[in-house]
Design an enzyme around this catalytic site. Structure first.
Site, PDB file in Angstrom:
ATOM      1  N   ASP A   1      -8.538   5.959  -2.186  1.00  0.00           N
ATOM      2  CA  ASP A   1      -7.357   5.234  -1.928  1.00  0.00           C
ATOM      3  C   ASP A   1      -6.826   3.741  -3.470  1.00  0.00           C
ATOM      4  O   ASP A   1      -7.641   3.241  -3.735  1.00  0.00           O
ATOM      5  CB  ASP A   1      -7.428   4.237  -1.337  1.00  0.00           C
ATOM      6  CG  ASP A   1      -6.947   3.035  -0.324  1.00  0.00           C
ATOM      7  OD1 ASP A   1      -5.991   2.915  -0.582  1.00  0.00           O
ATOM      8  OD2 ASP A   1      -7.433   2.126   0.138  1.00  0.00           O
TER       9      ASP A   1
ATOM     10  N   HIS B   1      -2.027   0.851   7.179  1.00  0.00           N
ATOM     11  CA  HIS B   1      -2.231   0.880   5.741  1.00  0.00           C
ATOM     12  C   HIS B   1      -1.926   2.610   4.696  1.00  0.00           C
ATOM     13  O   HIS B   1      -1.523   3.342   6.330  1.00  0.00           O
ATOM     14  CB  HIS B   1      -3.936   0.940   5.062  1.00  0.00           C
ATOM     15  CG  HIS B   1      -4.730   0.434   3.680  1.00  0.00           C
ATOM     16  ND1 HIS B   1      -3.978  -0.043   3.127  1.00  0.00           N
ATOM     17  CD2 HIS B   1      -5.066   1.911   3.098  1.00  0.00           C
ATOM     18  CE1 HIS B   1      -4.188   0.745   1.839  1.00  0.00           C
ATOM     19  NE2 HIS B   1      -5.494   1.763   1.888  1.00  0.00           N
TER      20      HIS B   1
ATOM     21  N   CYS C   1       0.910  -1.308  -0.316  1.00  0.00           N
ATOM     22  CA  CYS C   1       0.072  -0.199  -0.120  1.00  0.00           C
ATOM     23  C   CYS C   1       0.660   1.232  -0.015  1.00  0.00           C
ATOM     24  O   CYS C   1       0.450   2.445  -0.427  1.00  0.00           O
ATOM     25  CB  CYS C   1      -0.821  -0.211   0.800  1.00  0.00           C
ATOM     26  SG  CYS C   1      -0.357  -0.664   2.407  1.00  0.00           S
TER      27      CYS C   1
END
Lengths: 668, 307
Positions: A477, A462, A418
């Site tokens: 995202d 994250h 991520c």
């Protein structure tokens, strides 16, 4: 009369130390050392353990007893070891190391009952100190085990002929009897708002967690840990997993490889507001200590809890680094507008990139800009690009060979975690002139079916992007775009088969996971209701019991009173067999005996105590010697009483009256 | 309290004149004889064991013999022997020293177990059997045995079962300074002993024994004696508790002690006074090395409350 009683008061010191009870003591000593294994320097822990074993060996082979000289040398070596490990002798940790080492040494020279008792008390103290480091249920359990064994050993030392089974059973009974008192003290004892000295801090223990910089791989490392970050209990509905963005450090500074939180942009934030909708989610977060100031909340909290700052980058911050488990209530709105009317300098900072880094991304942005794409359209274009690029979400991305890691990720390897996604996307935005930043935190969490707390672990760590369009921040995202499973089902299901994932995250270990749920729920219950039983909780409980508003004195009386009742109740089964014969005896005792008891009580008030086995004439003769003024009267009392009680003639009222008169004449 | 029968008081005084500063032991020894029991005096040589035995026998006006036990003493030397009488053509029994009212068995633990056994059998049964013929022993028949502490070389300690035959065991101990000074300054003890005139007689003794049996033991007192016995069995300090014979001995000795003190009833004080003498040789401490037996006995008495 020459009837001096045989009673002697001096008792010979009992010095006999039976093997089996020493064994129990050694087990107890071992159990009191166990909770310290986690923080004692390994060498010292090992040597303390070795000395316990050595002592056990001596019981078999007495010739292994160390001579005094060797003991002295061992003591010197032990102290040197403590100084070497802690660099001092004078703080808490060093003090406890000294205790542990000396426990072993004392055991080595334990020969008689007195030594053994000293060792027992030393162990009790060691058990207490374990709580300075760790207050988990495991340590509590070990401590109870140690207490049980030590009590058993103590009982054994004073009843050497008894079997271990009996002494340990008695020790268990004593612990059970003590439990009500413990509960009463726990519930009623006034809480202070600050922790006791030395309790509960974790400073210097190397807590894992998010940091205020993010470089490629830093979150990937976290994802291998399943340690709990926080637990949340929602009062109403729990939001869907895909919206569970726990906002953490916000990073606006990029140096070419790493993102870092730079507070300077907060100096001129301009006008910052949050416009949220009606629907809100209320929850209570229990945050594990992480030595940082940030506090996690769902994007975005409506207001900051007490004693907390709501910063212009929309995250919560404590005033001090969080070194203890804390609890706070937050209310978040999932549909909101994060408005910021930033001054030009802040906007410039939010689009700044180090010159010359990641040239391919910069070129891509220039191409799009040349096509006249900007603003919202630019963001949409980028999202589309990320979706089409065939990016692979993996915990084991190939090592970047150039300094331009974002370029390498987006165009060459196309595999990353991520932080790669978020970093590349944000760089692309900034290259296109759009103010953007990286937000780190946790995404997701799992409801523990046992206690219905939402558990967020390190492997939920994250990173995502945020862009400022027309005065409002928008979350993008990029991981969710490329690999929606990460957001919808969690990290373990999103990575390709064969990638390293935490053991318990693997579906094959579902049954283990169930046990972990139970263990975590136990730990949480312990945290919430035992460790977390603070002033507030105590107040709530008092209110529920209808005891709020009573003053301290009343509360103290209440505490003492209930302890008294608990003690009486726990002693009752023991006392009954002893009381019953006394009661029966009282009913059976003749009038002469009652008069005699009254006489003895009166003498006792005058400081003349009758030994339990002292006969009437012996007692009165003794009084006559110490108090010649009473001699004739008390001697008569002794004679008349003995005549009544042991004489051949039946008890008649006349003699009883005589006894009463005699006793009345004695005025000490 | 009734005044003490005067011959008995004079006996006590007479013995005390010879054996200085040992009033307690003298009374214990007398209680033993009044209760019809045999007496064991255990102490190092030279503290007056033999003197006590002699003086007791002489003042009580009893016929008295003495056997010095040695390792070559034979049972026949104690009980007697059948000898063939050529004139009458029959065996005639020549009674041994055991046929006397008071037998002083000096240093009994120097004799062989066989010889000890012969004497102890006679004590138990009140008669002697030689060649199938029983010869009854005189009445009263009292044995006063003396013994050196067992850790002396060349001795045969009495087994516990035989120790039980003695009602009371007592130790004399060193005299106190005043008594020892009087002893050094005074007349030779041997002359004193020889000069003692009998004060009482066997008839007196029998009468006193009857009176001792009449001394009242109230139910409350019997409760106390039982409690002591129970505690000796329960406390776990001794290898075995007091046997019923031991309990009976305790009560009888306490009766004698009470009688000696002019009391018609036994009180707990009397029981406590004789307890060590009666129970000392019957209760063997479990842990023989660690504790002083006398202290253990005192602790036992102290742990039984008097209600």
């Amino acid at each position: 009369m020459n009837t001096a009683p045989l009673v002697q008061n001096g008792m010979a010191a009992d010095t006999w130390l039976p093997d089996r009870h020493l064994g129990v003591l050694l087990a107890g000593a071992g159990a009191s050392l166990l909770p310290h294994l986690g923080h004692l320097p390994p060498v010292l822990a090992a040597s303390a353990g070795a000395m316990v074993l050595w002592r056990a060996l001596i019981q078999w082979r007495p010739h292994l007893t160390p001579p005094r000289l060797l003991l002295t040398m061992l003591m010197a070596v032990g102290l040197a070891g403590v100084v070497f490990s802690h660099q001092t002798l004078l703080n808490r940790d060093a003090g406890i190391s000294v205790l542990a080492v000396f426990l072993g040494l004392k055991l080595l020279e334990t020969r008689d009952l007195r030594d053994a008792q000293v060792v027992t008390y030393l162990c009790f103290f060691l058990v207490l100190t374990a709580f300075m480091f760790d207050q988990s249920p495991l340590v509590a359990g070990l401590s109870i085990l140690a207490l049980w064994l030590l009590l058993g050993a103590l009982i054994g030392f004073h009843a050497e002929a008894r079997a271990i089974g009996g002494t340990l059973r008695d020790a268990a009974i004593m612990l059970v009897q003590a439990a009500p008192v413990m509960v009463i003290l726990f519930v009623l004892f006034p809480r202070v708002s600050t922790p006791l000295w030395g309790l509960g801090t974790t400073t210097g223990h190397g807590v894992t967690g998010l940091s205020d910089t993010m470089r490629p791989g830093s979150i990937g490392e976290l994802s291998l840990s399943d340690a709990i970050v926080l637990r949340a209990r929602f009062t109403g509905a729990v939001p869907p997993r895909a919206s569970l963005y726990w906002r953490g450090p916000v990073m606006e500074q990029f140096d070419g490889t790493a993102w870092s939180a730079d507070d300077s942009s907060l100096l001129e934030p301009g006008d910052v507001r949050v416009r949220s909708d009606e629907r809100s989610f209320d929850y209570e977060v229990t945050l594990e200590p992480h030595d940082q100031t940030w506090m996690f909340a769902l994007e975005l909290p409506k207001a900051a809890p007490a004693d907390t700052r709501y910063r212009p980058d929309f995250r919560l911050a404590a005033r001090e680094p969080i070194t203890r488990r804390i609890r706070y209530r937050v209310s978040s709105s999932l549909h909101h507008e994060a408005l910021q009317n930033a001054p030009p300098r802040t906007l410039r900072r939010l689009t700044r990139l180090p010159g010359g880094s990641n040239p391919r991304i910069a070129a891509l942005a220039r191409t799009w800009n040349a096509e006249g794409i900007s603003g919202q359209a630019f963001v949409s274009r980028a999202i589309e690009f990320f979706a089409r690029q065939g990016l692979v979400y993996t915990l084991a991305p190939p090592l970047a060979t150039t300094a331009d890691t974002a370029d390498a990720f987006l165009f060459d390897s196309r595999a990353g975690f991520c932080e790669h996604f978020a970093s590349a996307f944000t760089i692309l935005m900034r290259a296109g002139g759009i103010p953007a930043r990286v937000v780190t935190g946790y995404q997701g969490g799992e409801i523990n079916p046992v206690d219905n707390y939402l558990e967020v672990r390190q492997d939920d760590a994250h990173a995502w992007s945020e862009v400022l369009l027309e005065g409002a921040w928008q979350r993008v995202d990029p991981t969710a775009i490329a690999q929606p499973l990460r957001i919808e089902q969690g990290m373990a299901r999103a990575v390709p088969v064969g990638d390293p994932v935490p053991l318990l995250g693997q579906p094959a270990f579902a049954h283990l996971a169930r046990w972990r749920h139970r263990w975590d729920a136990l730990g949480n219950g312990w945290n919430q209701y035992v460790l977390g039983f603070d002033r507030t909780r105590q107040g709530d409980l008092m209110e529920a019991l209808g005891l709020d508003g009573i003053d301290h004195a009343t509360r103290g009386l209440l505490m003492m009173g209930s302890i008294g009742v608990a003690l009486a109740l726990s002693v009752l089964p023991l006392a009954l067999p002893m009381l019953l014969p006394l009661l029966r005896l009282r009913a059976r005792s003749d009038p002469a005996q009652r008069l005699w008891r009254r006489f003895c009580a009166r003498m006792a008030r005058a400081g003349l105590n009758r030994a339990p086995s002292e006969g009437a004439e012996a007692f009165t003769a003794r009084i006559a010697r110490t108090r010649p003024d009473l001699a004739s009267e008390v001697t008569r009392v002794g004679q008349v009483y003995n005549e009544l009680r042991y004489g051949a003639a039946p008890v008649n009222p006349e003699r009883l009256r005589e006894l009463r008169l005699c006793i009345a004449r004695v005025r000490p | 309290m009734a005044p003490l029968d005067s011959p008995l008081r004079r006996v006590i005084e007479a013995v005390n004149r010879v054996l200085l500063g040992k009033d307690r032991q003298v009374r214990l020894a007398l209680s033993c004889l009044l209760a019809g029991g045999h007496l064991l005096i255990e102490d190092i040589p030279g503290v007056g064991k033999t003197t006590l035995a002699q003086v007791l026998a002489r003042t009580l006006g009893l016929e008295y013999r003495r056997i010095q036990f040695t390792s070559d003493l034979l049972p026949a030397d104690v009980v007697g022997i059948s000898v063939f009488d050529r004139e009458a053509a029959t065996f005639r029994f020549h009674p041994g020293p055991v046929f006397s009212q008071v037998l002083l068995a000096d240093e009994i633990n120097r004799g062989t177990p066989r010889t000890q056994g012969a004497l102890l059998e006679a004590m138990e049964e009140g008669q002697v059997t030689v060649d199938g013929h029983s010869h009854p022993l005189p009445d009263p028949f009292l044995v006063i045995a003396t013994q050196n502490p067992i850790h002396q070389i060349g001795t045969f300690p009495l087994p516990e079962s035989q120790l039980d035959r003695f009602l009371i065991r007592l130790t004399l101990g060193y005299p106190d300074a005043a008594a020892e000074r009087a002893l050094l300054a005074g007349e030779d003890r041997r002359h004193l002993v020889a000069a003692i005139e009998p004060i009482a007689s066997g008839k007196h003794l029998m009468g006193w024994r009857k009176a001792v049996r009449m001394v009242h033991a109230a139910p409350a007192l019997i409760d106390y004696v039982q409690a002591l016995a129970e505690e000796s069995r329960r406390c776990g300090v001794f290898e075995a508790g007091l046997s019923p014979r031991g309990t009976l001995a305790l009560l009888n000795a306490a009766r004698s002690w009470a009688f000696l003190h002019g009391s018609h009833k036994v009180t707990p004080e009397h029981v406590q006074a004789v307890f060590a003498g009666v129970a000392g040789h019957r209760l063997r401490p479990r842990n023989t090395l660690a504790d002083d037996p006398a202290l253990l006995l005192a602790r036992l008495v102290a742990s039984v409350p008097l209600l």
